[in-house]
Design an enzyme around this catalytic site. Structure first.
Site, PDB file in Angstrom:
ATOM      1  N   ASP A  88      90.157 121.126  91.751  1.00 32.64           N
ATOM      2  CA  ASP A  88      90.706 122.460  91.523  1.00 32.64           C
ATOM      3  C   ASP A  88      91.793 122.357  90.460  1.00 32.64           C
ATOM      4  OD1 ASP A  88      91.361 125.263  91.900  1.00 32.64           O
ATOM      5  OD2 ASP A  88      90.571 125.072  93.931  1.00 32.64           O
ATOM      6  N   GLY A 139      91.129 119.963  87.202  1.00 35.74           N
ATOM      7  CA  GLY A 139      90.338 120.328  86.042  1.00 35.74           C
ATOM      8  C   GLY A 139      89.797 121.735  86.134  1.00 35.74           C
ATOM      9  N   ASP A 140      88.953 122.081  85.174  1.00 29.66           N
ATOM     10  CA  ASP A 140      88.334 123.395  85.066  1.00 29.66           C
ATOM     11  C   ASP A 140      86.843 123.232  85.292  1.00 29.66           C
ATOM     12  OD1 ASP A 140      87.248 125.815  84.328  1.00 29.66           O
ATOM     13  OD2 ASP A 140      88.177 125.886  82.346  1.00 29.66           O
ATOM     14  N   PHE A 141      86.304 123.836  86.347  1.00 31.18           N
ATOM     15  CA  PHE A 141      84.896 123.591  86.657  1.00 31.18           C
ATOM     16  C   PHE A 141      83.931 124.242  85.669  1.00 31.18           C
ATOM     17  CE2 PHE A 141      85.532 126.756  90.443  1.00 31.18           C
ATOM     18  CZ  PHE A 141      85.463 127.857  89.611  1.00 31.18           C
ATOM     19  N   HIS A 178      80.727 134.258  94.007  1.00 28.30           N
ATOM     20  CA  HIS A 178      80.939 135.716  94.057  1.00 28.30           C
ATOM     21  C   HIS A 178      82.132 136.166  93.214  1.00 28.30           C
ATOM     22  CE1 HIS A 178      83.870 135.892  97.797  1.00 28.30           C
ATOM     23  NE2 HIS A 178      84.305 135.102  96.847  1.00 28.30           N
TER      24      HIS A 178
END
Length: 343
Positions: free
Chosen positions: A210, A234-236, A253
């Protein structure tokens, strides 16, 4: 008192008017629920019934105003007023206590926070323009605003953790995890779900992935899973850590279809041979029956950019990312587990 009206019941115009006016006042119940949660009324009823005056003294509030809030909440079974004017906490309302098992207080505060509440008052803008109302009200997109407002972000992540506490066990039970390997919880927040998984499966290693400010509040540092977990920031949308199972719980969602496909593509790339993606989300059922996903869908429309989806819509997302939806497993919660493998 406004009548209850069945969807297919023939009613006269006056009954219809009374029904709709009553429905338009429905927002006052969550407003009252928030007021009770903010001042901690339920905590002061753990030892038994008390009068509004006693509760007002304990919570430093105005007794007459507090009584009016409690009276409305009693009509929905959160509290109960006895013949002597004392209020008690019902079993249905018990989770409003901050120290209750699976306390819902943080979730209530999140769902009724101004960051959620205000955009829903502007749903007509969403309908007219096909866009979220959040940026118009707060000047930034939802996640960018949270990244620069630590207090609001904390309310959100604590609220999500509270919602997860009540659903983690049944969802972890429904998931099919291997006896060994690495489970990556992408966008896993404070790690409550990953903690439950690792406690149930001693042969697994877990990676909580995350943003740095979210990981700072993680809950994985517990003796029962020592040495079997790590965190990675990090950035997924850029990359996802390698794993045998990648979990996306209440993630898809939040995003538009194009963003979901990009994320699922990163997850597919991160899978070990024979690996699986477990997407945990509500699946909107067909028909007119009530379902929490149908309400949350409007919150997502107002505040974020995502939406709740049907099973065919999820299948299309997976297919667009080079994945195959292999099965959907309902749980005892409002969420289902969607298992996907490389196509």
């Amino acid at each position: 008192m406004s009548p209850e009206v069945a969807p297919d019941e023939a009613v006269d115009p006056r009954t219809s008017s009374a029904f709709l006016v009553n429905e338009s006042l429905g927002y006052l119940f969550p407003a009252a629920l928030r007021a009770a949660a903010v001042v901690g009324v339920a905590d002061h009823l753990a030892d038994g019934p008390r009068t509004p005056a006693e509760l007002a003294a304990a919570t430093r509030t105005d007794a007459r105003s507090l009584y009016r809030v409690l009276r409305l909440l009693a009509t929905r079974g959160v509290f109960e007023e006895d013949a002597s004017g004392r209020f008690r906490l019902t079993s249905a309302g018990d989770a409003l206590r901050s120290d209750a098992p699976c306390s819902a207080r943080s979730a209530v505060l999140m769902n009724t926070d101004r960051s959620m509440w205000l955009p829903t008052a502007d749903l007509s803008r969403c309908v007219s323009e096909g866009t979220s109302a959040f940026e118009h009200l707060f000047g930034l997109p939802f996640w960018d605003y949270f990244a620069q407002d630590e207090d609001t972000a904390d309310v959100f992540h604590c609220g999500m953790a509270a919602m997860s506490d009540a659903e983690n066990e049944p969802i972890a039970t429904a998931c099919d995890f291997p006896p060994s390997g690495t489970v990556v919880d992408a966008g896993g927040g404070h790690g409550g779900f990953l903690l439950t998984v690792l406690e149930r499966h001693p042969g697994l290693h877990g990676v909580l992935y995350d943003r740095p400010h979210v990981l700072a509040g993680h809950r994985l540092d517990t003796p029962g899973i020592a040495g079997r977990w790590s965190t990675e920031a990090g950035d997924f949308f850029t990359a996802v850590p390698k794993g045998d199972v990648v979990v996306l719980k209440r993630i898809l969602h939040d995003w538009e279809d194009e963003q979901c496909v990009a994320l699922l593509d990163r997850c597919r790339t991160a899978l070990a041979p024979g690996g699986r993606i477990l997407a945990v989300d509500a699946v909107v059922p067909p028909g007119n029956a009530p379902h929490q996903a149908k309400a949350l869908d409007l919150l997502l429309m107002a505040a974020l950019v995502g939406r709740e989806r049907t099973e065919p819509e999820f299948a299309t997302l997976f297919e667009s990312a080079g994945l195959k939806l292999s099965r959907v497993v309902p749980t005892s919660t409002v969420l289902s587990v969607m298992e996907a493998v490389a196509a």
